[in-house]
Design a protein around this motif. Sequence first.
Motif, PDB file in Angstrom:
ATOM      1  N   GLU A 160      17.380  -2.194   0.790  1.00 38.42           N
ATOM      2  CA  GLU A 160      16.034  -2.663   0.449  1.00 38.42           C
ATOM      3  C   GLU A 160      14.967  -1.798   1.104  1.00 38.42           C
ATOM      4  OE1 GLU A 160      15.447  -7.190  -0.661  1.00 38.42           O
ATOM      5  OE2 GLU A 160      16.383  -7.008   1.321  1.00 38.42           O
ATOM      6  N   ALA A 161      15.188  -1.386   2.343  1.00 39.88           N
ATOM      7  CA  ALA A 161      14.235  -0.508   3.020  1.00 39.88           C
ATOM      8  C   ALA A 161      14.141   0.828   2.294  1.00 39.88           C
ATOM      9  CB  ALA A 161      14.647  -0.297   4.475  1.00 39.88           C
ATOM     10  N   ILE A 162      15.274   1.358   1.883  1.00 41.42           N
ATOM     11  CA  ILE A 162      15.291   2.622   1.145  1.00 41.42           C
ATOM     12  C   ILE A 162      14.531   2.486  -0.171  1.00 41.42           C
ATOM     13  CG2 ILE A 162      16.792   4.261  -0.084  1.00 41.42           C
ATOM     14  CD1 ILE A 162      18.910   3.710   2.112  1.00 41.42           C
ATOM     15  N   GLU A 163      14.724   1.357  -0.845  1.00 36.10           N
ATOM     16  CA  GLU A 163      14.026   1.125  -2.114  1.00 36.10           C
ATOM     17  C   GLU A 163      12.517   1.007  -1.922  1.00 36.10           C
ATOM     18  OE1 GLU A 163      15.888  -2.286  -3.801  1.00 36.10           O
ATOM     19  OE2 GLU A 163      17.758  -1.210  -4.310  1.00 36.10           O
ATOM     20  N   LEU A 164      12.084   0.439  -0.794  1.00 33.66           N
ATOM     21  CA  LEU A 164      10.651   0.345  -0.506  1.00 33.66           C
ATOM     22  C   LEU A 164      10.049   1.737  -0.348  1.00 33.66           C
ATOM     23  CD1 LEU A 164      10.358  -2.633   2.015  1.00 33.66           C
ATOM     24  CD2 LEU A 164       9.969  -2.632  -0.434  1.00 33.66           C
ATOM     25  N   PHE A 165      10.721   2.609   0.384  1.00 31.76           N
ATOM     26  CA  PHE A 165      10.234   3.977   0.538  1.00 31.76           C
ATOM     27  C   PHE A 165      10.218   4.691  -0.812  1.00 31.76           C
ATOM     28  CE2 PHE A 165      11.390   3.579   5.129  1.00 31.76           C
ATOM     29  CZ  PHE A 165      10.152   3.929   5.650  1.00 31.76           C
ATOM     30  N   HIS A 166      11.210   4.376  -1.638  1.00 32.08           N
ATOM     31  CA  HIS A 166      11.271   4.984  -2.967  1.00 32.08           C
ATOM     32  C   HIS A 166      10.047   4.579  -3.791  1.00 32.08           C
ATOM     33  CE1 HIS A 166      12.679   5.742  -7.110  1.00 32.08           C
ATOM     34  NE2 HIS A 166      13.474   6.644  -6.565  1.00 32.08           N
ATOM     35  N   GLU A 167       9.673   3.303  -3.726  1.00 32.71           N
ATOM     36  CA  GLU A 167       8.513   2.829  -4.484  1.00 32.71           C
ATOM     37  C   GLU A 167       7.227   3.476  -3.977  1.00 32.71           C
ATOM     38  OE1 GLU A 167       6.523  -1.373  -6.027  1.00 32.71           O
ATOM     39  OE2 GLU A 167       8.386  -1.372  -4.874  1.00 32.71           O
ATOM     40  N   TRP A 189      -5.894   4.213  -4.184  1.00 32.40           N
ATOM     41  CA  TRP A 189      -4.568   4.823  -4.025  1.00 32.40           C
ATOM     42  C   TRP A 189      -3.896   4.375  -2.731  1.00 32.40           C
ATOM     43  CZ3 TRP A 189      -3.569  10.642  -2.640  1.00 32.40           C
ATOM     44  CH2 TRP A 189      -2.208  10.936  -2.820  1.00 32.40           C
ATOM     45  N   GLU A 190      -4.660   4.287  -1.625  1.00 33.87           N
ATOM     46  CA  GLU A 190      -4.030   3.957  -0.347  1.00 33.87           C
ATOM     47  C   GLU A 190      -3.513   2.526  -0.291  1.00 33.87           C
ATOM     48  OE1 GLU A 190      -7.283   2.689   2.978  1.00 33.87           O
ATOM     49  OE2 GLU A 190      -7.130   4.834   2.570  1.00 33.87           O
ATOM     50  N   VAL A 191      -3.985   1.661  -1.177  1.00 30.32           N
ATOM     51  CA  VAL A 191      -3.469   0.291  -1.223  1.00 30.32           C
ATOM     52  C   VAL A 191      -2.035   0.270  -1.752  1.00 30.32           C
ATOM     53  CG1 VAL A 191      -3.859  -2.027  -2.142  1.00 30.32           C
ATOM     54  CG2 VAL A 191      -5.801  -0.614  -1.545  1.00 30.32           C
ATOM     55  N   TYR A 192      -1.653   1.326  -2.473  1.00 27.89           N
ATOM     56  CA  TYR A 192      -0.329   1.375  -3.098  1.00 27.89           C
ATOM     57  C   TYR A 192       0.608   2.401  -2.458  1.00 27.89           C
ATOM     58  CZ  TYR A 192      -2.601  -1.372  -6.713  1.00 27.89           C
ATOM     59  OH  TYR A 192      -3.274  -2.363  -7.373  1.00 27.89           O
ATOM     60  N   ALA A 193       0.086   3.292  -1.628  1.00 29.22           N
ATOM     61  CA  ALA A 193       0.919   4.411  -1.166  1.00 29.22           C
ATOM     62  C   ALA A 193       0.743   4.736   0.311  1.00 29.22           C
ATOM     63  CB  ALA A 193       0.613   5.650  -2.008  1.00 29.22           C
ATOM     64  N   SER A 194       0.436   3.742   1.131  1.00 27.07           N
ATOM     65  CA  SER A 194       0.210   3.964   2.559  1.00 27.07           C
ATOM     66  C   SER A 194       1.108   3.027   3.375  1.00 27.07           C
ATOM     67  CB  SER A 194      -1.255   3.698   2.914  1.00 27.07           C
ATOM     68  OG  SER A 194      -1.550   2.320   2.726  1.00 27.07           O
TER      69      SER A 194
END
Length: 395
Positions: A301-308, A259-264
């Motif tokens: 783009e930064a906002i979209e990264l946080f969204h992902e 999980w931390e590879v995708y959400a950290s």
Amino acid sequence: MPITGDQYLVKKINKSIVLETIKQKHPISRAQISELTGLNKGTVSSIVQELIEEEFVSEIGPGRSSGGRRPVMLLYNQKAGFAIGIDLNVNYLLTVLTDLQGNIVLEQKTYLNDRSLSSVAKQIIQSIRLIMDQVPKSRHGIVGVGIGIPGLCSEDGTILFAPNLGWREVDLKQALSSECSLPIFVLNEAHAGAIGEHLLGAGKGVSDLIYLSVGIGIGSGIIFNNTLYKGNSGLAGEIGHCIIVPNGKLCRCGNRGCWEVYASEIALLEYAKAHSLLLSLPEEKWNIETLIDLASQGHQEAIELFHEIGQYLGIGLCNIMHVFNPELIIIGNRFAQAEKWITSPIHQAIENNSLAFHRKKVRIRFANLGIHSSAIGAASLAITHFFSDLNVSIK
């Protein structure tokens, strides 16, 4: 007659009860303590006198009368001693000095350029000494040092595995003991964060909660019935290494799809580099704070990264909800700073992927203590041990 162990234990328990009552209810009178605890007035008066002599309690004058003489009110003296709490992060060292109530008196932050045990131990000692040079005078001085570490930690404080530091089977207490005579306590930083938020933060008054530490990696601290759940070997909470993508990206722990590879923060920075958001900046600026600054400026783009990242966090939170059914989930550590941009995608993912029965009553909040949760929780561990070991005189 000789004093028996039972008498000593009863006196120690009673003293602890009286002190805790004063801490929670002050200002309070001796009569009120007796009424709340069920201890007789003579026992309460004797214990209170000891606590006054030890400077844990002070008298502040008469309170309101209920018909007779005005009672003398008592205050807990949280400045009778202090504790040092350290959050050993992957990139930095956050050190705080707290009073005996957990309030921060001093703090300092230093960055780690070398993660070797010898270098980190040296920086910890330097931080402790800097704090000791500034500590206010008190009867009991510094009662101990608590250190939260990002990894698996045994009951005796040995760091079994900290993949993001590159440590395995490390005895940090031993490395520090030759330079520090204070009692030292080492625990997992997410466990420390859970304790901090439960005592003084978003989880105060909540008996069942999950604290999620989201930074370079992801860890959790689990509070059940107002008690930290440690698991069979003290290793509970490594939820960041639950697999959410079979045969997915390689994690520093050696497994794939954690999980931390995708959400950290690691995932956030990898996504940012892939989108060339950070390449024009010096490497020391490649961090979550830089991306938060960009998002604050409206950088799409930064906002979209946080969204992902928020969506992946939400998916993991669904698993937590389904397994533990907690009253409260607290998101802490560095990602608490990104609350504005990850809240909506987290709730969207939960709405789309969780059972309605489980999400109905759970609350999701961000840490009240921010990046200080772990350091404050670590300091509170030193305070708890100090009071549990406090000598009790039998009169």
